[in-house]
Design a protein around this motif. Structure first.
Motif, PDB file in Angstrom:
ATOM      1  N   LYS B  38      36.934  -7.347  14.061  1.00  0.00           N
ATOM      2  CA  LYS B  38      38.264  -6.759  14.044  1.00  0.00           C
ATOM      3  C   LYS B  38      38.855  -6.777  12.632  1.00  0.00           C
ATOM      4  O   LYS B  38      39.002  -7.842  12.036  1.00  0.00           O
ATOM      5  CB  LYS B  38      39.183  -7.502  15.009  1.00  0.00           C
ATOM      6  CG  LYS B  38      40.559  -6.866  15.134  1.00  0.00           C
ATOM      7  CD  LYS B  38      41.452  -7.671  16.039  1.00  0.00           C
ATOM      8  CE  LYS B  38      42.813  -7.004  16.219  1.00  0.00           C
ATOM      9  NZ  LYS B  38      43.515  -6.769  14.962  1.00  0.00           N
ATOM     10  N   GLU B  42      43.679  -2.837  13.474  1.00  0.00           N
ATOM     11  CA  GLU B  42      42.751  -2.033  14.253  1.00  0.00           C
ATOM     12  C   GLU B  42      42.321  -2.813  15.489  1.00  0.00           C
ATOM     13  O   GLU B  42      42.446  -4.040  15.542  1.00  0.00           O
ATOM     14  CB  GLU B  42      41.510  -1.679  13.430  1.00  0.00           C
ATOM     15  CG  GLU B  42      41.781  -0.783  12.244  1.00  0.00           C
ATOM     16  CD  GLU B  42      40.506  -0.405  11.511  1.00  0.00           C
ATOM     17  OE1 GLU B  42      40.616   0.122  10.390  1.00  0.00           O
ATOM     18  OE2 GLU B  42      39.412  -0.638  12.054  1.00  0.00           O
ATOM     19  N   GLY B  43      41.784  -2.109  16.478  1.00  0.00           N
ATOM     20  CA  GLY B  43      41.238  -2.791  17.637  1.00  0.00           C
ATOM     21  C   GLY B  43      39.862  -3.356  17.335  1.00  0.00           C
ATOM     22  O   GLY B  43      39.201  -2.937  16.382  1.00  0.00           O
ATOM     23  N   PRO B  44      39.405  -4.327  18.120  1.00  0.00           N
ATOM     24  CA  PRO B  44      38.052  -4.867  17.930  1.00  0.00           C
ATOM     25  C   PRO B  44      37.005  -3.784  18.146  1.00  0.00           C
ATOM     26  O   PRO B  44      37.171  -2.893  18.969  1.00  0.00           O
ATOM     27  CB  PRO B  44      37.952  -5.935  19.017  1.00  0.00           C
ATOM     28  CG  PRO B  44      39.357  -6.262  19.403  1.00  0.00           C
ATOM     29  CD  PRO B  44      40.127  -4.990  19.222  1.00  0.00           C
TER      30      PRO B  44
END
Lengths: 115, 113
Positions: B38, B42-44
């Protein structure tokens, strides 16, 4: 392929107010997840949908949180009323089918601050 | 009850060296393990996974090792690059009538040029 879309990106509200988050998964993805990530912790599953049915909502605080997935596509997560401890990033993810080996695609998340 | 543990909150490594990120789990019902990366805001994103029937899985610079008897897995990044600087989450799946995936708290990796 477009990714998982979430809105808003940021939200600041006062405690006891209500808030809603929206998620549009990748087209064709049957499974949708909402996760809560508190600062310094890993994502925690709140609710999992398979099409428009709930698969797991065991960790959703149902007295204040609700979620729906209309027509098996978009989903909304609502908090009413919000508490200070709800401050977190809310992540939406989707996968083609139900199963970790299909891989999850996460959105960028909504950062909620409750003051 | 933390079923997936990442006991090092942070790790710093020189560029070009090996990064080793560790993960321990407590539930023997877990049968599939994943690593996510991650970046801030931002998203993983999925990085690599391993089934419990294997002890190693390799993908380019990334290798995951699983020691079932010790309930321990590790992610090796060789050689480390500055772009690898991110938070790494270990996750484990328990398969019942549906998949239940539990994430660890993450390790923040800094690769120093």
């Amino acid at each position: 392929e477009a990714g998982v879309a979430q809105s808003p990106r940021y939200k600041i509200i006062e405690k006891r107010q209500s808030v809603a988050f929206w998620c549009n998964p990748i087209s064709g993805h049957a499974t949708l997840y909402w996760y809560q990530q508190i600062l310094g912790q890993g994502p925690k599953l709140l609710i999992q949908f398979q099409n428009n049915g709930v698969v797991d909502d065991s960790q959703l605080p149902k007295d204040r949180f609700s979620a729906e997935r209309l027509k098996g596509v978009d989903s909304t997560l609502k908090i009413q009323p919000a508490k200070l401890e709800d401050s977190a990033v809310y992540l939406c993810a989707s996968s083609l089918r139900q199963g970790a080996d299909y891989g999850y695609t996460f959105g960028s998340g909504t950062r909620l601050t409750v003051v | 009850d933390q079923q997936v543990k990442q006991n090092s909150p942070s790790l710093s490594v020189q560029e070009g060296r090996i990064s080793i990120l560790n993960c321990d789990y407590t539930n023997s019902m877990f049968d599939y393990f994943l690593w996510y990366k991650k970046y801030p805001a931002e998203g993983p994103t999925f990085l690599i996974s391993i089934s419990s029937i294997k002890d190693k899985n390799e993908d380019g610079r990334f290798t995951v090792f699983l020691n079932k008897s010790a309930k321990h897995l590790s992610l090796h990044i060789v050689p480390s690059q500055p772009g690898d600087s991110a938070v790494y989450f270990c996750a484990a799946r328990m398969k019942t009538s549906y998949d239940k995936v539990i994430f660890g708290p993450g390790t923040s990796l800094s690769v120093i040029p």
